[in-house]
Design a protein around this motif. Structure first.
Motif, mmCIF file in Angstrom:
data_model
loop_
_atom_site.group_PDB
_atom_site.id
_atom_site.type_symbol
_atom_site.label_atom_id
_atom_site.label_comp_id
_atom_site.label_asym_id
_atom_site.label_seq_id
_atom_site.Cartn_x
_atom_site.Cartn_y
_atom_site.Cartn_z
ATOM 1 N N THR A 41 0.876 -1.164 0.000
ATOM 2 C CA THR A 41 0.000 0.000 0.000
ATOM 3 C C THR A 41 0.913 1.213 0.000
ATOM 4 O OG1 THR A 41 -1.638 -1.181 1.318
ATOM 5 C CG2 THR A 41 -1.804 1.223 1.257
ATOM 6 N N PRO A 42 0.893 2.007 -1.062
ATOM 7 C CA PRO A 42 1.779 3.175 -1.093
ATOM 8 C C PRO A 42 1.435 4.139 0.039
ATOM 9 C CG PRO A 42 0.479 3.014 -3.124
ATOM 10 C CD PRO A 42 0.056 1.905 -2.241
ATOM 11 N N GLN A 43 2.436 4.817 0.554
ATOM 12 C CA GLN A 43 2.215 5.761 1.641
ATOM 13 C C GLN A 43 1.652 7.062 1.097
ATOM 14 O OE1 GLN A 43 5.700 6.151 4.078
ATOM 15 N NE2 GLN A 43 5.545 4.061 4.818
ATOM 16 N N ARG A 44 0.711 7.631 1.818
ATOM 17 C CA ARG A 44 0.032 8.862 1.400
ATOM 18 C C ARG A 44 1.051 9.986 1.187
ATOM 19 N NH1 ARG A 44 -5.086 10.172 4.353
ATOM 20 N NH2 ARG A 44 -5.949 9.396 2.436
ATOM 21 N N GLY A 45 0.947 10.612 0.032
ATOM 22 C CA GLY A 45 1.809 11.736 -0.277
ATOM 23 C C GLY A 45 3.209 11.356 -0.720
ATOM 24 N N MET A 46 3.578 10.101 -0.596
ATOM 25 C CA MET A 46 4.936 9.672 -0.938
ATOM 26 C C MET A 46 4.942 8.639 -2.059
ATOM 27 S SD MET A 46 7.298 10.736 1.462
ATOM 28 C CE MET A 46 7.279 11.504 3.047
ATOM 29 N N GLY A 47 3.804 8.055 -2.363
ATOM 30 C CA GLY A 47 3.756 7.007 -3.372
ATOM 31 C C GLY A 47 4.567 5.797 -2.944
ATOM 32 N N PHE A 48 5.211 5.179 -3.903
ATOM 33 C CA PHE A 48 5.978 3.971 -3.638
ATOM 34 C C PHE A 48 7.399 4.262 -3.155
ATOM 35 C CE2 PHE A 48 2.782 2.548 -6.720
ATOM 36 C CZ PHE A 48 2.261 1.462 -6.041
ATOM 37 N N ASP A 49 7.859 5.485 -3.354
ATOM 38 C CA ASP A 49 9.254 5.812 -3.069
ATOM 39 C C ASP A 49 9.653 5.594 -1.616
ATOM 40 O OD1 ASP A 49 9.507 6.466 -5.732
ATOM 41 O OD2 ASP A 49 9.383 8.634 -5.401
ATOM 42 N N LYS A 50 8.815 5.953 -0.682
ATOM 43 C CA LYS A 50 9.152 5.815 0.740
ATOM 44 C C LYS A 50 9.230 4.334 1.124
ATOM 45 C CE LYS A 50 10.071 8.020 4.515
ATOM 46 N NZ LYS A 50 11.299 8.791 4.630
ATOM 47 N N VAL A 51 8.318 3.525 0.599
ATOM 48 C CA VAL A 51 8.356 2.089 0.867
ATOM 49 C C VAL A 51 9.622 1.499 0.262
ATOM 50 C CG1 VAL A 51 7.159 -0.118 0.565
ATOM 51 C CG2 VAL A 51 5.832 1.984 0.854
ATOM 52 N N ALA A 52 9.930 1.891 -0.974
ATOM 53 C CA ALA A 52 11.132 1.401 -1.648
ATOM 54 C C ALA A 52 12.384 1.766 -0.858
ATOM 55 C CB ALA A 52 11.217 1.960 -3.063
ATOM 56 N N GLU A 53 12.438 2.980 -0.355
ATOM 57 C CA GLU A 53 13.597 3.419 0.414
ATOM 58 C C GLU A 53 13.806 2.550 1.653
ATOM 59 O OE1 GLU A 53 15.274 7.418 2.664
ATOM 60 O OE2 GLU A 53 13.548 7.574 1.334
ATOM 61 N N HIS A 54 12.723 2.192 2.295
ATOM 62 C CA HIS A 54 12.826 1.332 3.475
ATOM 63 C C HIS A 54 13.374 -0.053 3.094
ATOM 64 C CE1 HIS A 54 11.912 0.269 7.603
ATOM 65 N NE2 HIS A 54 11.408 -0.866 7.156
ATOM 66 N N ILE A 55 12.926 -0.572 1.961
ATOM 67 C CA ILE A 55 13.343 -1.913 1.527
ATOM 68 C C ILE A 55 14.792 -1.910 1.048
ATOM 69 C CG2 ILE A 55 12.955 -3.743 -0.172
ATOM 70 C CD1 ILE A 55 9.951 -2.988 -0.081
ATOM 71 N N TYR A 56 15.186 -0.945 0.215
ATOM 72 C CA TYR A 56 16.525 -1.017 -0.385
ATOM 73 C C TYR A 56 17.655 -0.743 0.586
ATOM 74 C CZ TYR A 56 16.494 4.100 -1.534
ATOM 75 O OH TYR A 56 16.450 5.469 -1.515
ATOM 76 N N HIS A 57 17.359 -0.278 1.770
ATOM 77 C CA HIS A 57 18.420 -0.073 2.756
ATOM 78 C C HIS A 57 18.860 -1.372 3.440
ATOM 79 C CE1 HIS A 57 17.792 4.332 2.498
ATOM 80 N NE2 HIS A 57 19.096 4.286 2.674
ATOM 81 N N TYR A 58 18.103 -2.446 3.314
ATOM 82 C CA TYR A 58 18.553 -3.721 3.872
ATOM 83 C C TYR A 58 19.756 -4.222 3.080
ATOM 84 C CZ TYR A 58 14.320 -4.187 6.690
ATOM 85 O OH TYR A 58 13.329 -4.007 7.614
#
Length: 160
Positions: free
Chosen positions: A70-87
């Motif tokens: 579920t994309p985050q409000r106002g951020m789209g997919f980018d904020k979720v992606a940022e959380h994932i790619y830091h692993y």
């Protein structure tokens, strides 16, 4: 000139600047300047070796994980992606079309290690709706390179 250089170094990142300049029809200084500009502007993001780990006595497991979020409000997919790619386990992350939103490529030492990453880090994320893990069993071709020797047909040809 940039496109020509990129086409050559994408296939062979170790090409000598002298040879690269000859191939693109420019002098070495111009090619070096162009390479430096592309590195500074993150057009060229790194130089990597393509390793066939099946030929080395090292166990590695690679998985392609499809993730619905579920994309985050106002951020789209980018904020979720940022959380994932830091692993550190995540080698690549792509926003994709189709039934899933992201394709996550991870690597581990064992199937269990990969499964634990998915179950303990990826799946519990608040915005993750579902995951589907696909393990790579064998690579035949990667980044345009055939990863194994082709098998020759050694049967005798019998003519009528």
């Amino acid at each position: 000139m940039e496109e020509k250089i990129l086409n050559y170094i994408e296939k062979n990142g170790r090409i000598d600047v002298h040879d690269l300049a000859a191939l693109v029809g420019e002098d070495e200084a111009a090619v070096l300047n162009c390479l430096e500009d592309m590195e500074n502007n993150h057009v060229i993001c790194g130089y990597h070796a393509l390793v066939n780990w099946d030929r080395v006595n090292v166990e590695k497991v690679k998985a392609l994980i499809e993730v619905r979020v579920t994309p985050q409000r106002g951020m789209g997919f980018d904020k979720v992606a940022e959380h994932i790619y830091h692993y550190p386990e995540v080698n690549a992350l792509y926003l994709i079309s189709g039934g899933f939103d992201f394709m996550v490529i991870i690597e581990g030492k064992t199937l269990r290690e990969v499964a634990e990453f998915v179950s303990s880090k990826l799946s519990p994320m608040e915005s993750v709706l579902s995951t589907k893990t696909n393990f790579i069993l064998k690579k035949y071709k990667d980044y345009g390179t055939i990863m194994q020797e082709s098998h020759k047909d050694e049967r005798a040809l019998i003519l009528p």
